[in-house]
Scaffold this active site. Structure first.
Site, PDB file in Angstrom:
ATOM      1  N   LEU A 133       0.808  -1.224   0.000  1.00  0.00           N
ATOM      2  CA  LEU A 133       0.000   0.000   0.000  1.00  0.00           C
ATOM      3  C   LEU A 133       0.838   1.270   0.000  1.00  0.00           C
ATOM      4  CD1 LEU A 133      -2.797  -1.068   2.502  1.00  0.00           C
ATOM      5  CD2 LEU A 133      -2.654  -1.440   0.025  1.00  0.00           C
ATOM      6  N   HIS A 134       0.298   2.267  -0.677  1.00  0.00           N
ATOM      7  CA  HIS A 134       0.898   3.604  -0.697  1.00  0.00           C
ATOM      8  C   HIS A 134      -0.240   4.613  -0.495  1.00  0.00           C
ATOM      9  CE1 HIS A 134      -0.761   3.613  -4.713  1.00  0.00           C
ATOM     10  NE2 HIS A 134       0.009   2.597  -5.077  1.00  0.00           N
ATOM     11  N   HIS A 179      -3.630   4.135  -2.275  1.00  0.00           N
ATOM     12  CA  HIS A 179      -4.583   3.207  -1.658  1.00  0.00           C
ATOM     13  C   HIS A 179      -5.255   3.842  -0.432  1.00  0.00           C
ATOM     14  CE1 HIS A 179      -1.616   0.235  -3.480  1.00  0.00           C
ATOM     15  NE2 HIS A 179      -2.742  -0.176  -3.995  1.00  0.00           N
TER      16      HIS A 179
HETATM   17  P1  AMP Z   1      -3.892  -2.373  -6.673  1.00  0.00           P
HETATM   18  O1  AMP Z   1      -3.468  -2.732  -5.288  1.00  0.00           O
HETATM   19  O2  AMP Z   1      -2.807  -1.859  -7.530  1.00  0.00           O
HETATM   20  O3  AMP Z   1      -4.741  -3.458  -7.301  1.00  0.00           O
HETATM   21  O4  AMP Z   1      -4.870  -1.142  -6.512  1.00  0.00           O
HETATM   22  C1  AMP Z   1      -5.961  -1.195  -5.631  1.00  0.00           C
HETATM   23  C2  AMP Z   1      -6.803   0.034  -5.832  1.00  0.00           C
HETATM   24  O5  AMP Z   1      -6.009   1.188  -5.590  1.00  0.00           O
HETATM   25  C3  AMP Z   1      -7.356   0.161  -7.261  1.00  0.00           C
HETATM   26  O6  AMP Z   1      -8.690   0.618  -7.192  1.00  0.00           O
HETATM   27  C4  AMP Z   1      -6.448   1.200  -7.862  1.00  0.00           C
HETATM   28  O7  AMP Z   1      -7.054   1.925  -8.901  1.00  0.00           O
HETATM   29  C5  AMP Z   1      -6.177   2.091  -6.660  1.00  0.00           C
HETATM   30  N1  AMP Z   1      -4.966   2.883  -6.846  1.00  0.00           N
HETATM   31  C6  AMP Z   1      -3.724   2.415  -7.125  1.00  0.00           C
HETATM   32  N2  AMP Z   1      -2.865   3.445  -7.289  1.00  0.00           N
HETATM   33  C7  AMP Z   1      -3.579   4.573  -7.107  1.00  0.00           C
HETATM   34  C8  AMP Z   1      -3.266   5.971  -7.148  1.00  0.00           C
HETATM   35  N3  AMP Z   1      -2.040   6.406  -7.416  1.00  0.00           N
HETATM   36  N4  AMP Z   1      -4.266   6.843  -6.916  1.00  0.00           N
HETATM   37  C9  AMP Z   1      -5.522   6.422  -6.649  1.00  0.00           C
HETATM   38  N5  AMP Z   1      -5.891   5.130  -6.598  1.00  0.00           N
HETATM   39  C10 AMP Z   1      -4.928   4.215  -6.825  1.00  0.00           C
END
Ligand code: AMP
Length: 270
Positions: free
Chosen positions: A29-30, A33
Site C-alpha cells: 500500500l501507498h 490506496h
Molecule cells: P492495486 O493494489 O494496484 O490493485 O490497486 C488497488 C486500488 O487502488 C485500485 O482501485 C487502484 O485503482 C487504486 N490505486 C492504485 N494506485 C492509485 C493511485 N495512485 N491513486 C488512486 N488510486 C490508486
C-alpha cells in the site's frame, strides 16, 4: 481493526453490517490506496479493506511472483487510516470460484496486451462482492478501464453495490503512485514523470491541435527518449472509442513500459 482470513469467517463476522464500503487492493500500500480508505470514510460507516494478490489477473509472463508483498506494513497503514476490517484470504478463496467474463470494453487498451487480465479482475471482484456484500466499493481512477469494467459488473442483477471512483494520487513530481514504481531503476525513475507531463501537454493543447497530431507528436516525444507506449489514446470516457475531435469530454490514457516495469496513467477531461 479486525483481520478476517477466510470466506466463512467473513460471512459470519460481517453478516449484520448493512453499511459496508469495500476497498479492494493487492497490498503493497501507498498513499493512493490510503486515499481510497479516506474516500470510503466519507461515504459509509463500516470500512472493509481487502488484500489479495489475485493470480487470475496476471498473465503467464507477468510479475505475479515478484509482485511486492508487504503485509505487515500494509496492516499498520490500514489501521491508522481507519479501516475497521481487513479481508486477507488465502488462495483457497479461488476454489470453486465462479469464473466471470469481462465485457467487450475489456478488449481495448490494456486488454490488447493483457487479454485475460480483466476476466481475472471481474472474477475476484465478483467473489469479493458475494462474500462481503458491500453497499459501496471504492476503486481508483488510475485504473480507469478497470473502473468502467467494475461499474459494468456491479450493474449485473447479482449485485447491489454502488461503485465510487477516487482521484489519482501522485508523487510530488507528478508520477502516479503505483506499487510498481519501487521496481523502477533509478534512471527510469527519473524518466517516469515525463509520462504525466506529456498527458498534461496533450490536455493543454487539446483544443488547438487535432487528436491525431497530439498522439503522433507524443509518440515521437517518447521515441526520442527510447520509449514506445503500448498505447496512447484520446478516447470517449464511456466507450473508450478513439475520438477524432475534442468536444468537452475525453480520457487521455497511456500504458508504457520503462524497462521491465509497465506503468499506466490517465487524465480525465469531464
Ligand atoms: P492495486 O493494489 O494496484 O490493485 O490497486 C488497488 C486500488 O487502488 C485500485 O482501485 C487502484 O485503482 C487504486 N490505486 C492504485 N494506485 C492509485 C493511485 N495512485 N491513486 C488512486 N488510486 C490508486
Amino acid at each position: 481493526m479486525k483481520i478476517i482470513s477466510s470466506e466463512i469467517q467473513a460471512k459470519e463476522v460481517l453478516k449484520n453490517y448493512t453499511d459496508i464500503v469495500l476497498v479492494p487492493t493487492m497490498g503493497n500500500l501507498h498513499d493512493g490506496h490510503i486515499s481510497l480508505v479516506n474516500k470510503a470514510k466519507e461515504i459509509g460507516k463500516t470500512i472493509v479493506s481487502s488484500i489479495f494478490i489475485n493470480p487470475l489477473q496476471f498473465g503467464v509472463n507477468e510479475d505475479f511472483d515478484s509482485y511486492p508483498r508487504t503485509l505487515e506494513n500494509d496492516l499498520i497503514q490500514l489501521e491508522s487510516a481507519g479501516s475497521h476490517f481487513v479481508f486477507h484470504p488465502s488462495k483457497e478463496i479461488l476454489e470453486g470460484i465462479k469464473n466471470r467474463k469481462a465485457p467487450p470494453l475489456s478488449k481495448k487498451m490494456c486488454g490488447k496486451t493483457r487479454p485475460e487480465h480483466f476476466d481475472g479482475v471481474v472474477t475476484i471482484v465478483g467473489k469479493l462482492f458475494e462474500v462481503i456484500k458491500p453497499q459501496f466499493a471504492v476503486f481508483g481512477l488510475k485504473d480507469y478501464q478497470q473502473f468502467l469494467i467494475i461499474k459494468n459488473l456491479a450493474s449485473l442483477s447479482d449485485f447491489e453495490t454502488e461503485i465510487i471512483g477516487s482521484d489519482i494520487v501522485r508523487e510530488n513530481d507528478g508520477l502516479a503512485m503505483s506499487s510498481r514504481n519501487n521496481l523502477l531503476t533509478s534512471d527510469n525513475r527519473l524518466l517516469a514523470p515525463e509520462i504525466y507531463k506529456r498527458l498534461c501537454w496533450i490536455k493543454e493543447n487539446i483544443s488547438n491541435k487535432s487528436n491525431e497530431i497530439l498522439i503522433k507528436d507524443s509518440i515521437d516525444f517518447f521515441k526520442k527518449k527510447g520509449l514506445v507506449p503500448e498505447y496512447l489514446k484520446i478516447c470517449d470516457p464511456d466507450t473508450l472509442e478513439d475520438l477524432n475531435h475534442f468536444s468537452g469530454r475525453a480520457l487521455i490514457a497511456i500504458a508504457i513500459k520503462l524497462g521491465a516495469v509497465r506503468l499506466i496513467d490517465n487524465i480525465l477531461l469531464d
